[in-house]
Design a protein around this motif. Sequence first.
Motif, PDB file in Angstrom:
ATOM      1  N   ARG A 131      -0.477   7.936  -7.471  1.00  0.00           N
ATOM      2  CA  ARG A 131       0.749   7.828  -6.673  1.00  0.00           C
ATOM      3  C   ARG A 131       1.435   6.478  -6.912  1.00  0.00           C
ATOM      4  O   ARG A 131       2.646   6.405  -7.109  1.00  0.00           O
ATOM      5  CB  ARG A 131       0.399   7.996  -5.180  1.00  0.00           C
ATOM      6  CG  ARG A 131       1.620   7.923  -4.265  1.00  0.00           C
ATOM      7  CD  ARG A 131       1.218   8.168  -2.799  1.00  0.00           C
ATOM      8  NE  ARG A 131       2.317   7.863  -1.878  1.00  0.00           N
ATOM      9  CZ  ARG A 131       3.272   8.730  -1.555  1.00  0.00           C
ATOM     10  NH1 ARG A 131       3.265   9.947  -2.073  1.00  0.00           N
ATOM     11  NH2 ARG A 131       4.241   8.389  -0.718  1.00  0.00           N
TER      12      ARG A 131
ATOM     13  N   ALA B 109      -9.217   1.047  -8.773  1.00  0.00           N
ATOM     14  CA  ALA B 109      -9.392   1.470  -7.378  1.00  0.00           C
ATOM     15  C   ALA B 109     -10.358   0.510  -6.672  1.00  0.00           C
ATOM     16  O   ALA B 109     -11.271  -0.013  -7.306  1.00  0.00           O
ATOM     17  CB  ALA B 109      -9.938   2.895  -7.331  1.00  0.00           C
ATOM     18  N   PRO B 110     -10.212   0.269  -5.384  1.00  0.00           N
ATOM     19  CA  PRO B 110      -9.179   0.858  -4.514  1.00  0.00           C
ATOM     20  C   PRO B 110      -7.873   0.049  -4.498  1.00  0.00           C
ATOM     21  O   PRO B 110      -6.938   0.435  -3.799  1.00  0.00           O
ATOM     22  CB  PRO B 110      -9.836   0.821  -3.130  1.00  0.00           C
ATOM     23  CG  PRO B 110     -10.681  -0.416  -3.181  1.00  0.00           C
ATOM     24  CD  PRO B 110     -11.157  -0.556  -4.606  1.00  0.00           C
TER      25      PRO B 110
ATOM     26  N   ASP C 199       0.850  -1.185   0.000  1.00  0.00           N
ATOM     27  CA  ASP C 199       0.000   0.000   0.000  1.00  0.00           C
ATOM     28  C   ASP C 199       0.890   1.241   0.000  1.00  0.00           C
ATOM     29  O   ASP C 199       1.675   1.441   0.921  1.00  0.00           O
ATOM     30  CB  ASP C 199      -0.892  -0.043   1.250  1.00  0.00           C
ATOM     31  CG  ASP C 199      -1.974   1.031   1.226  1.00  0.00           C
ATOM     32  OD1 ASP C 199      -1.754   2.082   0.586  1.00  0.00           O
ATOM     33  OD2 ASP C 199      -3.019   0.813   1.855  1.00  0.00           O
TER      34      ASP C 199
ATOM     35  N   ASN D  45      -5.642  -0.185  -6.619  1.00  0.00           N
ATOM     36  CA  ASN D  45      -4.515   0.465  -7.281  1.00  0.00           C
ATOM     37  C   ASN D  45      -3.843   1.533  -6.421  1.00  0.00           C
ATOM     38  O   ASN D  45      -3.039   2.313  -6.913  1.00  0.00           O
ATOM     39  CB  ASN D  45      -4.931   1.030  -8.640  1.00  0.00           C
ATOM     40  CG  ASN D  45      -5.921   2.170  -8.508  1.00  0.00           C
ATOM     41  OD1 ASN D  45      -6.307   2.541  -7.400  1.00  0.00           O
ATOM     42  ND2 ASN D  45      -6.322   2.722  -9.640  1.00  0.00           N
ATOM     43  N   ARG D  46      -4.172   1.563  -5.130  1.00  0.00           N
ATOM     44  CA  ARG D  46      -3.335   2.337  -4.202  1.00  0.00           C
ATOM     45  C   ARG D  46      -2.047   1.558  -3.923  1.00  0.00           C
ATOM     46  O   ARG D  46      -1.117   2.059  -3.303  1.00  0.00           O
ATOM     47  CB  ARG D  46      -4.088   2.607  -2.900  1.00  0.00           C
ATOM     48  CG  ARG D  46      -4.276   1.365  -2.048  1.00  0.00           C
ATOM     49  CD  ARG D  46      -5.207   1.589  -0.875  1.00  0.00           C
ATOM     50  NE  ARG D  46      -5.112   0.476   0.078  1.00  0.00           N
ATOM     51  CZ  ARG D  46      -5.676  -0.726  -0.112  1.00  0.00           C
ATOM     52  NH1 ARG D  46      -6.389  -0.957  -1.192  1.00  0.00           N
ATOM     53  NH2 ARG D  46      -5.515  -1.677   0.796  1.00  0.00           N
TER      54      ARG D  46
ATOM     55  N   GLY E 155      -1.747   6.162  -1.016  1.00  0.00           N
ATOM     56  CA  GLY E 155      -2.370   7.213  -1.817  1.00  0.00           C
ATOM     57  C   GLY E 155      -3.343   6.597  -2.793  1.00  0.00           C
ATOM     58  O   GLY E 155      -3.974   5.592  -2.486  1.00  0.00           O
ATOM     59  N   ASP E 156      -3.433   7.194  -3.963  1.00  0.00           N
ATOM     60  CA  ASP E 156      -4.338   6.661  -4.970  1.00  0.00           C
ATOM     61  C   ASP E 156      -3.539   5.999  -6.098  1.00  0.00           C
ATOM     62  O   ASP E 156      -2.331   5.782  -5.972  1.00  0.00           O
ATOM     63  CB  ASP E 156      -5.235   7.769  -5.516  1.00  0.00           C
ATOM     64  CG  ASP E 156      -4.411   8.883  -6.153  1.00  0.00           C
ATOM     65  OD1 ASP E 156      -3.163   8.736  -6.261  1.00  0.00           O
ATOM     66  OD2 ASP E 156      -5.006   9.910  -6.546  1.00  0.00           O
ATOM     67  N   GLY E 157      -4.236   5.699  -7.194  1.00  0.00           N
ATOM     68  CA  GLY E 157      -3.597   5.038  -8.323  1.00  0.00           C
ATOM     69  C   GLY E 157      -2.532   5.893  -8.986  1.00  0.00           C
ATOM     70  O   GLY E 157      -1.565   5.364  -9.546  1.00  0.00           O
TER      71      GLY E 157
END
Lengths: 369, 369
Positions: free
Chosen positions: A318, A339-340, A311, A342-343, A314-316
């Motif tokens: 990042r 998502a989610p 992890d 792809n964090r 952040g998001d995809g």
Amino acid sequence: MSAFSRFTPLIRALPSTVPFVGPEAIERQRNLPVKARIGANESGFGPAPSVLAAIRARAGETWKYNDPENHDLKQALAVHLGIRADNIAIGEGIDSLLGLIVRLVIDPGSVVVTSFGAYPTFNFHANGFGCRLATVPYAGDREDLNALLDAVKREDATLVYFANPDNPMGSWWEADDIVAFTRALPETCLMILDEAYCETGPASAMPSMQALIEQPNVIRTRTFSKAYGLAGSRVGYAIGTPGTVQAFDKIRHHFGMNRIGMVAAQAALADQAYLHAVVGKIKKARERIAAIAADNGLLALPSATNFVAIDCGGDGVRARAVVDGLMQHGVFIRMPGVAPLNRCIRISVGPEHDLDLLAEALPQVLKAL
Amino acid sequence: MSAFSRFTPLIRALPSTVPFVGPEAIERQRNLPVKARIGANESGFGPAPSVLAAIRARAGETWKYNDPENHDLKQALAVHLGIRADNIAIGEGIDSLLGLIVRLVIDPGSVVVTSFGAYPTFNFHANGFGCRLATVPYAGDREDLNALLDAVKREDATLVYFANPDNPMGSWWEADDIVAFTRALPETCLMILDEAYCETGPASAMPSMQALIEQPNVIRTRTFSKAYGLAGSRVGYAIGTPGTVQAFDKIRHHFGMNRIGMVAAQAALADQAYLHAVVGKIKKARERIAAIAADNGLLALPSATNFVAIDCGGDGVRARAVVDGLMQHGVFIRMPGVAPLNRCIRISVGPEHDLDLLAEALPQVLKAL
């Protein structure tokens, strides 16, 4: 550009996508060499020395087509697994078997249930045969067995895909839960239980052969590509009732198996001592990847596979920046597609040298974000 | 026997046939060893020593998936053939490419034209996707180009299969005739021009690359299985316009190629001196097979391939008795499947030792008829 004018409507509607971009393509596109190939869940530990010896000794046989009945490997697998040879079908990797299974059960418009973000090559095949894909979100970074079952029933699905352990998250369910799922599954829905990573997970996560071998609506898929270190050999197998797996004979490429690949698979199966040793290395490498993550303030998810999802907090966007940044250092990894999930980034195990490169590059990449 | 209850109607209607029974299966069924393997149009001369050296040197790479873009082999083939890399698609042998081509253009009920008795694996795929097969008789042991064209037009066929040189008869057409056929073909019909045996035929029989490379409705298929001696490596390729061959990307197994098989194919392509020498051996072996036939009062048909069809002077029952009788002596050959072609047996070329066994066994078999 001039193309044939009469492809089927289904084909015309399909995009020219690829499930994954290969590391060689990334090297060409970005003009960067891959120094640590830890992105495709291959085994950088390689196959057993006994396997390489067998390939070299029997290379000269490659002028012969392989036995279309795949007799010897089926016999060896039957003994190894405690089932019968007619419970087994052999194919050119699980990817190829997934394509065949989809073709066996899907007509355009049939409903296929899978988890949102699960193995994209399955979706590639399912879409390629015109199914309607019904997806269920992951719950706590695990595929959600209960929600999958609900979706199957609600949609009258013909096919449900479930990987245990899971790719891309590395998570898993216990055997009892999976057996209970198969018992509750309508007999009109076929379950693909993808066990590509079965050798590297806890024993408690793997249903026994006997627990599922009588169920005509369950096909378990396994491979020599992962722990056995033979991704390039393209040998996978499907396990089910004789009536179900014999359906492959109607459509499979009878002469499709690579003869030397089959030699390699048989040698690999015969060398369980090497497999045992490699699984030990895989577990240590998972721990090292988790430690590298922790050293950089990131959280590694528990893994039953030959990779670790991390992890990135952040998001995809990042996570994508981390993937791209590592490639600048020659470290090839991948990440989940949606998502989610792809964090996270997804890092395959590999030899010490590869993980040294990762340990060196990751702090620089994170600092530069 | 318990099978999944919801296979598609098309699948349920398909028989569990195999296009060919492999020699290993015959050995097991009849408890007889194959001493001369001259039935499957493999090359007993084997691949080049340089190919075996490449396989052995690079066996250790088999832990890696192959490059899904097949970049290096496409580049090498493009240079070799004087075309562009985007004119080429790579697949797991021609058999696999045939399956993909059928899937690209056939919906249930679409009409496919082929010759009655031509390559059965093509029919296996065509039937597997639910086509209606319209067949045209051979004329003088050759596929009948004019009749094929008439059938295409009459039936509004989507796909026509034509092999040059032909299997199972070994016959061929001249390049000009084939080019004329393609020019007359409706643009709504895709032609598979199967050139599996292109290396062993007369140069005059092969249309130049340039002659057909602009036609969106022609796909030429070629292989490393025959003259190159790599049947077990499973590497074939398709040649066509970029628009047509790019359609493969929508449905092919992007990670389906065996990595060491691709190493072998590239090494084989690079060793044209060996290919040239082997083609010489193939021609001599064809002459020897014809001489053995003549010694036994049988007529060998002219051949542009790596096998020879021999007229046994009777019907399919007589030819089958010769095939079965030769196997009693460990000589594995095959025969065409339907009349009138099945008055013949089909013997693949092979090293001197194999043909010695044939020469020894054939008179005994014929005497015992």
